[in-house]
Design an enzyme around this catalytic site. Structure first.
Site, PDB file in Angstrom:
ATOM      1  CE  LYS A  76      -3.857   1.997   2.670  1.00 56.76           C
ATOM      2  NZ  LYS A  76      -4.778   1.776   3.805  1.00 56.76           N
ATOM      3  CB  SER A 151      -8.071   3.828   2.861  1.00 57.09           C
ATOM      4  OG  SER A 151      -7.225   3.156   3.805  1.00 57.09           O
ATOM      5  CB  SER A 175      -8.500   0.732   5.546  1.00 56.97           C
ATOM      6  OG  SER A 175      -9.252   1.909   5.473  1.00 56.97           O
TER       7      SER A 175
HETATM    8  N1  GLN Z   1     -13.354   4.457   6.574  1.00 57.93           N
HETATM    9  C1  GLN Z   1     -12.568   4.779   7.734  1.00 57.93           C
HETATM   10  C2  GLN Z   1     -12.076   6.207   7.653  1.00 57.93           C
HETATM   11  O1  GLN Z   1     -12.224   6.804   6.632  1.00 57.93           O
HETATM   12  C3  GLN Z   1     -11.435   3.829   7.914  1.00 57.93           C
HETATM   13  C4  GLN Z   1     -10.241   4.110   7.083  1.00 57.93           C
HETATM   14  C5  GLN Z   1      -9.071   3.247   7.422  1.00 57.93           C
HETATM   15  O2  GLN Z   1      -9.206   2.201   8.062  1.00 57.93           O
HETATM   16  N2  GLN Z   1      -7.913   3.695   7.012  1.00 57.93           N
HETATM   17  O3  GLN Z   1     -11.549   6.733   8.595  1.00 57.93           O
END
Ligand code: GLN
Length: 483
Positions: A76, A151, A175
């Site tokens: 990532k 994400s 995410s």
């Molecule tokens: N959807 C959540 C956020 O936007 C989780 C994102 C994540 O786990 N990086 O904060």
């Protein structure tokens, strides 16, 4: 060749059926042919990959072995990679070449993994759809009109499309698990502190945790083995021995106590997903598990608490991107304030700006007690709910998401609608617990995930349950048409 799992690749390499170099070439060709449809990569590292593959083949010829030796993966794009762009999905870091490797990157490289590239992601890991990336949205290989989740959507789409067998990802509020659910993968968020955060660009430091995305629990065990461990460069890394995750995969589930929270099945959950979750429960019962209804009474407060705490930490973490120390710098600034304002205004996208403003507001002197402190108290209540539940059960089971992957753009005008989709995943981050999502069936041709949560440091138990489930079901073997 591209259909092989990490475990199959390891066996093939050990049996000298093919070399890492051959496999790497096949996958790189596949990426250049198919990724334009998906946009799952931000950067490809072909030269590095071939170099690492040749080195792994040489190590093997010299008698070395190991499940990751010569295994192609991707990172990532928030894991720092020395000399390679590490963008975090943001224009802010489009020109940032990391001066060092993140611990996770270094550990996997030392184990012999081959880095094919850096995967697309929501900007600064903020999102649930991978639409906030400055490099464009990622498409879901199961239906190119739908989001892959976020994400870590790039890692998920690439693995689901068989461009590579596994990838690293991070989970601050879901995410890893949510994109795993949306793309029919197995994803594991480890216990907070299990995997080093050093060199992982911070979103919300008390919630962030790195982990693997792969097709099977068996492969997640191999990846986690390479990623986990104490790191003195990360003050929140925990000095606990790392068990052999592959060794416990075949333990029997006889007598395993599974807790199913009654709050999980209230309004908001797609009834078709509820049915698939019930089917997965029946499957685990056949394997000897015992089901118990439990309650997580403070779950309803978790989303508002998370969406105060995460932006608060983000507003602080992202202050370093000011056009001076790091990141995009505007043209011809008139003075220092103008430099800060325009560099940050141009470098950050709208979702990141929204979170910074929410976070700075929640931390401001006049509102700290009303929002931030309150949210921290709720965080403790959420954790206490889990501690009570784990007195009675070994794991907790439920849906990973209330709905399957939505259409691209469907939630763009309403950020809160997207936040609500995180309802099942964020509690594990607030409590620091490990969680896993695995394939449990399909709704309208789109994958659905079942989530398992366990007590601290019980990643082995999660992988064991998921592996036994996968030996008895075939959802995880389904391949998206066209890939
Ligand atoms: N959807 C959540 C956020 O936007 C989780 C994102 C994540 O786990 N990086 O904060």
């Amino acid at each position: 060749m591209h259909q092989m799992t990490l475990a199959e690749i390891a066996r093939g390499l050990a049996a000298k059926k093919f070399s890492s170099e051959e496999l790497t070439k096949v996958l790189l060709a596949r990426i250049s042919q198919l990724d334009p449809q998906l946009n799952s990569f931000i950067s490809l590292t072909e030269e590095l990959a071939l170099e690492q593959a040749k080195a792994a083949d040489a190590r093997r010829a010299n008698g070395e072995s190991g499940a990751l030796l010569g295994a192609p993966i991707a990172h990532k794009d928030l894991f720092c990679t020395q000399g390679i762009r590490t963008s975090c999905g943001s224009k802010m870091l489009d020109n940032f070449k990391a001066p060092y490797d993140a611990t996770v990157v270094a550990k996997l490289a030392a184990a012999g993994a081959v880095t094919l590239g850096k995967t697309n992601m929501d900007e600064f890991a903020m999102g649930s759809a991978n639409e906030s990336s400055w490099y464009g949205a990622v498409k879901n290989p199961w239906n190119l009109e739908h989001v892959p989740g976020g994400s870590s959507g790039g890692s998920a789409a690439a693995v689901a499309a068989r461009l590579l067998p596994a990838a690293t990802a991070t989970d601050t509020g879901g995410s890893i698990r949510q994109p795993a659910a949306f793309t029919n993968l197995t994803g594991l968020k480890p216990t907070y502190g299990r995997v080093s955060r050093w060199g992982m660009i911070a979103y919300a430091s008390s919630l962030d945790q790195g982990g693997p995305l792969a097709r099977t629990a068996e492969d997640c065990a191999i990846m986690l083995q390479g990623m986990a461990g104490f790191d003195q460069n990360d003050s929140t890394s925990i000095d606990e021995p790392v068990p052999d995750y592959s060794a416990s995969l075949n333990e029997s589930l006889q007598g395993l106590r599974i807790g199913v929270p009654k709050e999980y099945f209230s309004a908001g959950l797609d009834p078709r997903i509820a049915e698939l979750i019930q089917n997965s429960i029946k499957e685990l019962q056949k394997l000897g598990a015992v089901i118990k209804e439990i309650s997580l009474p403070n779950m309803q407060h978790a989303i508002p608490a998370y969406y105060v705490i995460a932006p608060a930490e983000a507003s602080s973490n992202l202050s370093r991107f000011d056009g001076v120390r790091f990141g995009h710098r505007c043209e011809n600034p008139e003075n220092l304030i103008d430099l800060y304002k325009r560099s940050r205004g141009e470098g950050f996208g709208p979702e990141v700006q929204r979170r910074i403003m929410v976070g700075a507001y929640a931390l401001s002197a006049g509102y700290y007690d009303a929002y931030y402190l309150k949210a921290q108290k709720i965080r403790r209540l959420v954790k206490n709910d889990f501690m009570t539940a784990f007195n009675e059960v070994d794991i907790i089971l439920g849906p990973t998401t209330p709905n399957p992957a939505w259409k691209l753009g469907a939630k763009n005008s309403d950020p809160v609608a997207a936040y609500l989709e995180d309802v099942y995943t964020i509690t594990a981050n607030l409590a620091g617990l490990p969680g896993l999502s695995m394939p449990a069936g399909f709704v309208d041709g789109l994958p659905v995930g079942v989530q398992l949560l366990a007590p601290y440091f019980q990643e082995g138990r999660l992988l064991n349950v998921a592996h036994q489930y996968q030996l008895n079901t075939d959802w995880h073997t389904r391949t998206p048409t066209g890939f």
